[in-house]
Design a protein around this motif. Structure first.
Motif, PDB file in Angstrom:
ATOM      1  N   PHE A 239       0.847  -1.193   0.000  1.00  0.00           N
ATOM      2  CA  PHE A 239       0.000   0.000   0.000  1.00  0.00           C
ATOM      3  C   PHE A 239       0.885   1.246   0.000  1.00  0.00           C
ATOM      4  CE2 PHE A 239      -2.745  -3.332   1.345  1.00  0.00           C
ATOM      5  CZ  PHE A 239      -4.011  -2.986   0.886  1.00  0.00           C
ATOM      6  N   THR A 240       1.332   1.626  -1.196  1.00  0.00           N
ATOM      7  CA  THR A 240       2.266   2.749  -1.322  1.00  0.00           C
ATOM      8  C   THR A 240       1.607   4.014  -1.857  1.00  0.00           C
ATOM      9  OG1 THR A 240       2.905   2.015  -3.537  1.00  0.00           O
ATOM     10  CG2 THR A 240       4.238   1.215  -1.679  1.00  0.00           C
ATOM     11  N   GLY A 241       0.396   3.914  -2.392  1.00  0.00           N
ATOM     12  CA  GLY A 241      -0.234   5.064  -3.029  1.00  0.00           C
ATOM     13  C   GLY A 241      -1.335   5.699  -2.207  1.00  0.00           C
ATOM     14  N   CYS A 242      -1.324   5.472  -0.873  1.00  0.00           N
ATOM     15  CA  CYS A 242      -2.395   5.990  -0.033  1.00  0.00           C
ATOM     16  C   CYS A 242      -1.884   6.120   1.402  1.00  0.00           C
ATOM     17  CB  CYS A 242      -3.603   5.055  -0.061  1.00  0.00           C
ATOM     18  SG  CYS A 242      -3.269   3.406   0.606  1.00  0.00           S
ATOM     19  N   THR A 243      -2.738   6.677   2.232  1.00  0.00           N
ATOM     20  CA  THR A 243      -2.486   6.718   3.669  1.00  0.00           C
ATOM     21  C   THR A 243      -3.520   5.825   4.334  1.00  0.00           C
ATOM     22  OG1 THR A 243      -1.658   8.980   3.523  1.00  0.00           O
ATOM     23  CG2 THR A 243      -2.365   8.209   5.696  1.00  0.00           C
ATOM     24  N   LEU A 244      -3.055   4.981   5.247  1.00  0.00           N
ATOM     25  CA  LEU A 244      -3.936   4.113   6.021  1.00  0.00           C
ATOM     26  C   LEU A 244      -4.060   4.677   7.425  1.00  0.00           C
ATOM     27  CD1 LEU A 244      -2.339   0.731   4.934  1.00  0.00           C
ATOM     28  CD2 LEU A 244      -4.562   1.606   4.183  1.00  0.00           C
ATOM     29  N   GLU A 245      -5.303   4.852   7.877  1.00  0.00           N
ATOM     30  CA  GLU A 245      -5.526   5.348   9.231  1.00  0.00           C
ATOM     31  C   GLU A 245      -6.418   4.381   9.974  1.00  0.00           C
ATOM     32  OE1 GLU A 245      -6.979   9.346   9.439  1.00  0.00           O
ATOM     33  OE2 GLU A 245      -5.215  10.167   8.444  1.00  0.00           O
ATOM     34  N   PRO A 246      -6.093   4.077  11.241  1.00  0.00           N
ATOM     35  CA  PRO A 246      -6.965   3.200  12.023  1.00  0.00           C
ATOM     36  C   PRO A 246      -8.389   3.751  12.066  1.00  0.00           C
ATOM     37  CG  PRO A 246      -4.908   3.593  13.185  1.00  0.00           C
ATOM     38  CD  PRO A 246      -4.932   4.534  12.002  1.00  0.00           C
ATOM     39  N   ALA A 247      -9.357   2.859  11.965  1.00  0.00           N
ATOM     40  CA  ALA A 247     -10.770   3.234  11.996  1.00  0.00           C
ATOM     41  C   ALA A 247     -11.420   2.589  13.222  1.00  0.00           C
ATOM     42  CB  ALA A 247     -11.467   2.772  10.715  1.00  0.00           C
ATOM     43  N   PRO A 248     -12.510   3.165  13.704  1.00  0.00           N
ATOM     44  CA  PRO A 248     -13.156   2.594  14.888  1.00  0.00           C
ATOM     45  C   PRO A 248     -13.778   1.232  14.605  1.00  0.00           C
ATOM     46  CG  PRO A 248     -14.442   4.439  14.011  1.00  0.00           C
ATOM     47  CD  PRO A 248     -13.178   4.364  13.212  1.00  0.00           C
ATOM     48  N   GLY A 249     -13.895   0.460  15.666  1.00  0.00           N
ATOM     49  CA  GLY A 249     -14.584  -0.827  15.594  1.00  0.00           C
ATOM     50  C   GLY A 249     -13.645  -2.001  15.463  1.00  0.00           C
ATOM     51  N   ARG A 250     -14.155  -3.138  15.846  1.00  0.00           N
ATOM     52  CA  ARG A 250     -13.448  -4.412  15.757  1.00  0.00           C
ATOM     53  C   ARG A 250     -14.475  -5.465  15.383  1.00  0.00           C
ATOM     54  NH1 ARG A 250     -10.043  -1.299  16.230  1.00  0.00           N
ATOM     55  NH2 ARG A 250      -8.442  -1.001  17.781  1.00  0.00           N
ATOM     56  N   SER A 251     -14.002  -6.580  14.877  1.00  0.00           N
ATOM     57  CA  SER A 251     -14.871  -7.740  14.665  1.00  0.00           C
ATOM     58  C   SER A 251     -14.066  -8.979  15.016  1.00  0.00           C
ATOM     59  CB  SER A 251     -15.403  -7.795  13.227  1.00  0.00           C
ATOM     60  OG  SER A 251     -14.342  -7.920  12.309  1.00  0.00           O
ATOM     61  N   PHE A 252     -14.750 -10.087  15.151  1.00  0.00           N
ATOM     62  CA  PHE A 252     -14.090 -11.325  15.544  1.00  0.00           C
ATOM     63  C   PHE A 252     -14.438 -12.432  14.573  1.00  0.00           C
ATOM     64  CE2 PHE A 252     -13.845 -15.351  17.813  1.00  0.00           C
ATOM     65  CZ  PHE A 252     -12.533 -15.293  18.274  1.00  0.00           C
ATOM     66  N   CYS A 253     -13.427 -13.137  14.107  1.00  0.00           N
ATOM     67  CA  CYS A 253     -13.592 -14.310  13.260  1.00  0.00           C
ATOM     68  C   CYS A 253     -13.166 -15.531  14.062  1.00  0.00           C
ATOM     69  CB  CYS A 253     -12.728 -14.182  12.001  1.00  0.00           C
ATOM     70  SG  CYS A 253     -12.652 -15.695  11.019  1.00  0.00           S
ATOM     71  N   GLU A 254     -13.993 -16.536  14.088  1.00  0.00           N
ATOM     72  CA  GLU A 254     -13.670 -17.733  14.861  1.00  0.00           C
ATOM     73  C   GLU A 254     -12.407 -18.424  14.362  1.00  0.00           C
ATOM     74  OE1 GLU A 254     -16.461 -21.125  14.239  1.00  0.00           O
ATOM     75  OE2 GLU A 254     -17.297 -19.846  12.650  1.00  0.00           O
ATOM     76  N   TRP A 255     -12.022 -18.168  13.115  1.00  0.00           N
ATOM     77  CA  TRP A 255     -10.847 -18.831  12.546  1.00  0.00           C
ATOM     78  C   TRP A 255      -9.593 -17.966  12.622  1.00  0.00           C
ATOM     79  CZ3 TRP A 255     -12.874 -23.300  12.436  1.00  0.00           C
ATOM     80  CH2 TRP A 255     -14.168 -23.501  11.977  1.00  0.00           C
ATOM     81  N   LYS A 256      -9.754 -16.653  12.413  1.00  0.00           N
ATOM     82  CA  LYS A 256      -8.584 -15.776  12.293  1.00  0.00           C
ATOM     83  C   LYS A 256      -8.314 -14.930  13.531  1.00  0.00           C
ATOM     84  CE  LYS A 256     -10.268 -14.213   8.316  1.00  0.00           C
ATOM     85  NZ  LYS A 256     -11.372 -15.125   8.078  1.00  0.00           N
ATOM     86  N   GLY A 257      -9.328 -14.658  14.347  1.00  0.00           N
ATOM     87  CA  GLY A 257      -9.150 -13.845  15.547  1.00  0.00           C
ATOM     88  C   GLY A 257      -9.819 -12.494  15.420  1.00  0.00           C
ATOM     89  N   GLU A 258      -9.269 -11.493  16.118  1.00  0.00           N
ATOM     90  CA  GLU A 258      -9.865 -10.157  16.148  1.00  0.00           C
ATOM     91  C   GLU A 258      -9.294  -9.274  15.038  1.00  0.00           C
ATOM     92  OE1 GLU A 258     -11.108  -7.871  19.836  1.00  0.00           O
ATOM     93  OE2 GLU A 258      -9.274  -6.806  19.228  1.00  0.00           O
ATOM     94  N   ALA A 259     -10.197  -8.638  14.316  1.00  0.00           N
ATOM     95  CA  ALA A 259      -9.814  -7.764  13.203  1.00  0.00           C
ATOM     96  C   ALA A 259      -9.890  -6.306  13.609  1.00  0.00           C
ATOM     97  CB  ALA A 259     -10.731  -7.997  12.003  1.00  0.00           C
ATOM     98  N   ASN A 260      -8.944  -5.530  13.096  1.00  0.00           N
ATOM     99  CA  ASN A 260      -8.958  -4.072  13.177  1.00  0.00           C
ATOM    100  C   ASN A 260      -9.350  -3.534  11.807  1.00  0.00           C
ATOM    101  OD1 ASN A 260      -7.938  -4.206  15.784  1.00  0.00           O
ATOM    102  ND2 ASN A 260      -5.830  -3.906  15.128  1.00  0.00           N
ATOM    103  N   TYR A 261      -9.908  -2.315  11.790  1.00  0.00           N
ATOM    104  CA  TYR A 261     -10.337  -1.702  10.533  1.00  0.00           C
ATOM    105  C   TYR A 261      -9.492  -0.479  10.217  1.00  0.00           C
ATOM    106  CZ  TYR A 261     -14.106  -4.975  10.452  1.00  0.00           C
ATOM    107  OH  TYR A 261     -14.812  -6.140  10.400  1.00  0.00           O
ATOM    108  N   TRP A 262      -9.463  -0.151   8.928  1.00  0.00           N
ATOM    109  CA  TRP A 262      -8.637   0.939   8.417  1.00  0.00           C
ATOM    110  C   TRP A 262      -9.438   1.778   7.438  1.00  0.00           C
ATOM    111  CZ3 TRP A 262      -3.761   1.311  10.382  1.00  0.00           C
ATOM    112  CH2 TRP A 262      -3.280   0.187  11.050  1.00  0.00           C
ATOM    113  N   SER A 263      -9.225   3.071   7.474  1.00  0.00           N
ATOM    114  CA  SER A 263      -9.735   3.972   6.440  1.00  0.00           C
ATOM    115  C   SER A 263      -8.591   4.253   5.480  1.00  0.00           C
ATOM    116  CB  SER A 263     -10.251   5.277   7.052  1.00  0.00           C
ATOM    117  OG  SER A 263     -11.397   5.005   7.847  1.00  0.00           O
ATOM    118  N   ILE A 264      -8.932   4.420   4.215  1.00  0.00           N
ATOM    119  CA  ILE A 264      -7.940   4.650   3.167  1.00  0.00           C
ATOM    120  C   ILE A 264      -8.121   6.069   2.643  1.00  0.00           C
ATOM    121  CG2 ILE A 264      -7.165   3.937   0.873  1.00  0.00           C
ATOM    122  CD1 ILE A 264      -8.142   1.084   1.590  1.00  0.00           C
TER     123      ILE A 264
END
Length: 153
Positions: free
Chosen positions: A54-79
């Motif tokens: 991801f070289t052509g944008c800025t990634l900023e943390p976004a509010p909220g989380r979700s949980f996947c029983e297989w992968k764990g806890e996800a964080n979200y990003w705004s682009i």
């Protein structure tokens, strides 16, 4: 032709060497030939790109989380590109379960939030619904989770 009903549960994780490109706000914001994809029964593949792609944008943390029983806890990003933003358009697993450790430092992107997402120069169709983030290519056969009437699958 891949049938998403042949994908396993729990999901499989596999490397993919086809070129992956994401376009937003008139520019290529990410490109790689070193993505990973998650294959889960009834879902089109979810593509995880290395954060370094991801070289052509800025990634900023976004509010909220979700949980996947297989992968764990996800964080979200705004682009961000200039003054254009796609809120909560990407997600990552900073501390994935051992089976999905390879997706640490990778991000997946909702195709519907971008101008175009491409796999091997083919523009993808976003997975139906507002939650799932799979990318549909012409070599996939459904029906796909997320379509009307599929929430109880």
């Amino acid at each position: 032709m891949e049938n998403v009903w042949d994908y396993p549960r729990p999901p499989a994780l596999e490397p993919i060497t086809k070129p992956i490109r994401i376009e937003f706000a008139g520019r290529i914001i990410a490109a790689t030939e070193g993505a990973l994809r998650v294959l889960e029964t009834s879902h089109p593949p979810v593509y995880y790109l290395p954060r370094a792609a991801f070289t052509g944008c800025t990634l900023e943390p976004a509010p909220g989380r979700s949980f996947c029983e297989w992968k764990g806890e996800a964080n979200y990003w705004s682009i961000w590109v200039g003054n254009r933003v796609a809120e909560r358009a990407a997600w990552s697993y900073p501390d994935p379960t051992p089976a999905f450790a390879a997706i640490r430092d990778h991000l997946a992107v909702y195709a519907g939030a971008m101008d175009r997402c491409l796999v091997d120069d083919e523009a993808v169709t976003p997975q139906p619904g507002g939650f799932y983030g799979g990318w549909i290519t012409r070599d996939l056969k459904g029906p796909f989770k997320g379509e009307p009437g599929t929430m109880c699958w």
